[in-house]
Design a protein around this motif. Sequence first.
Motif, short mmCIF file in Angstrom:
data_model
loop_
_atom_site.label_atom_id
_atom_site.label_comp_id
_atom_site.label_asym_id
_atom_site.label_seq_id
_atom_site.Cartn_x
_atom_site.Cartn_y
_atom_site.Cartn_z
N GLY A 53 0.80 -1.23 0.00
CA GLY A 53 0.00 0.00 0.00
C GLY A 53 0.82 1.27 0.00
O GLY A 53 0.31 2.35 -0.27
N ALA A 54 2.13 1.14 0.31
CA ALA A 54 2.95 2.34 0.41
C ALA A 54 3.10 3.03 -0.95
O ALA A 54 2.92 4.25 -1.06
CB ALA A 54 4.32 1.99 0.97
N GLN A 81 4.76 5.05 2.83
CA GLN A 81 4.99 4.18 3.99
C GLN A 81 4.61 4.91 5.29
O GLN A 81 4.03 4.32 6.20
CB GLN A 81 6.46 3.75 4.02
N ALA A 82 4.93 6.19 5.34
CA ALA A 82 4.59 6.97 6.54
C ALA A 82 3.07 7.07 6.71
O ALA A 82 2.54 6.92 7.81
CB ALA A 82 5.22 8.36 6.44
N LEU A 86 0.80 5.34 9.72
CA LEU A 86 -0.04 6.21 10.54
C LEU A 86 -1.43 5.58 10.65
O LEU A 86 -2.01 5.48 11.74
CB LEU A 86 -0.12 7.59 9.89
N ASP A 87 -1.95 5.10 9.53
CA ASP A 87 -3.29 4.50 9.56
C ASP A 87 -3.31 3.16 10.26
O ASP A 87 -4.26 2.84 10.97
CB ASP A 87 -3.87 4.42 8.14
N TRP A 88 -2.26 2.35 10.09
CA TRP A 88 -2.21 1.08 10.83
C TRP A 88 -2.13 1.35 12.33
O TRP A 88 -2.73 0.65 13.13
CB TRP A 88 -0.99 0.25 10.40
N SER A 89 -1.34 2.35 12.67
CA SER A 89 -1.17 2.68 14.09
C SER A 89 -2.51 3.08 14.71
O SER A 89 -2.86 2.66 15.81
CB SER A 89 -0.14 3.81 14.16
N ARG A 90 -3.29 3.85 13.96
CA ARG A 90 -4.62 4.24 14.44
C ARG A 90 -5.55 3.05 14.51
O ARG A 90 -6.36 2.91 15.42
CB ARG A 90 -5.22 5.30 13.53
N ALA A 91 -5.43 2.17 13.51
CA ALA A 91 -6.35 1.03 13.45
C ALA A 91 -6.13 0.07 14.61
O ALA A 91 -7.07 -0.54 15.10
CB ALA A 91 -6.18 0.29 12.12
N PHE A 92 -4.88 -0.08 15.06
CA PHE A 92 -4.60 -1.02 16.14
C PHE A 92 -4.62 -0.39 17.52
O PHE A 92 -4.52 -1.10 18.52
CB PHE A 92 -3.26 -1.72 15.91
N VAL A 97 2.13 -0.58 17.08
CA VAL A 97 2.52 -1.34 15.89
C VAL A 97 4.02 -1.13 15.66
O VAL A 97 4.57 -0.08 15.99
CB VAL A 97 1.73 -0.90 14.63
N ALA A 98 4.67 -2.16 15.12
CA ALA A 98 6.11 -2.10 14.88
C ALA A 98 6.36 -2.18 13.37
O ALA A 98 5.99 -3.16 12.74
CB ALA A 98 6.81 -3.27 15.57
N GLN A 99 6.95 -1.14 12.81
CA GLN A 99 7.22 -1.14 11.37
C GLN A 99 8.56 -1.83 11.09
O GLN A 99 9.58 -1.43 11.63
CB GLN A 99 7.29 0.30 10.86
#
Length: 366
Positions: A53-54, A81-82, A86-92, A97-99
Amino acid sequence: MTGQWRRVVVKVGTSSLTDRVGRIYPPLLWALARGVQVLQQALGCKVVIVSSGAGAAGRERLGLSLPLTLPEKQAAAAVGQALLMLDWSRAFAPLPVAQLLLTAADIQQRERYVNAKNALEASLRLGAVPIINENDSVATGEIKFGDNDTLSAWAAYLVGAEALIILTDVDGLYDADPRTHPQARPIPLVQDLAAVSHLAGKAGTNRGTGGMVTKLQAAKIATEAGIEALIVGGGGAGLEALARGELRGTRIQAHPHTPARKAWLAQQPTRGVIAIDEGAARALRAGRSLLPKGIVGITGHFDFGDAVALTLDQQAIGRGLVNYDSEALQRIKGLHTSEIAARLGYKDYDEVIHRDNLVLKEAKHG
Ligand code: GLU
């Protein structure tokens, strides 16, 4: 099917995360985060995500249109990627979350493999949800996986997963293309990948890189390493269904094989020998790591990340990847872990070989 899973890699492609113009569509991520958590709770397993998705998100944000030059693609990945994280971090949230951004070299080179694995293990241990992508801003040419289906198979290998779930926008494999053949029937179970490879067809969308072809290639890498592969539709809802034991897709059986990390370790040439005492051997058989205290002798010259053989009374009992080179080990063998720093002037690890990077000859443990 799902009963044996301790670790699962879930691969999410660009088309499962973005809207028609290529923008990340957060409700899709929320549903996926929920699906992952439902699966973890139902099965008592840990999930590692491989997320694309990046590139698409970066292209959209920068207003770039195809075709892109290589540096433009790299910049798009850097920007996207940023946004993605950001969206994964909000979703979890509230979970961290660890990138982890990997290249093929992180799998191919021993030292990098162990480093990547240690980072993943620590992230899991600390309660973060690891989210892996290819490091598209720097990975070009031969250090590139090229598509995240392949990356996800190697990620499953890296974390010692029992299952790889590849999410798609169709519910798995069909005996004909369901978009053009309404009578196409789903194939719930594949025992022989070679017999279905002709069903892969062409890539489904132009936003991601993979089609069914790369999914089946990834399934081949995974299943040959003893990891079962599932091609599942429905995004987050597909994961929730799986948590209830309902498969919306195709399950590709693993080869009866040793677990993934054993398969990988078994292929590594050993660079030296560590002789251990009876007490250490007992601890290893009980599922613990090797500490300096139990080491009685070191032979050969090896570096951090190399594979070494382990012996007890000159009998080979297993092998593992070392966290210290042979020179450092000569100096700390027999010591308590609390003495390592004073002797070496540093201490990166308590364990000489972490149990996750260790295989013993007796199949019961390790
Ligand atoms: N790593 C790429 C990205 O995040 C995607 C590769 C793929 O679609 O397989 O955009």
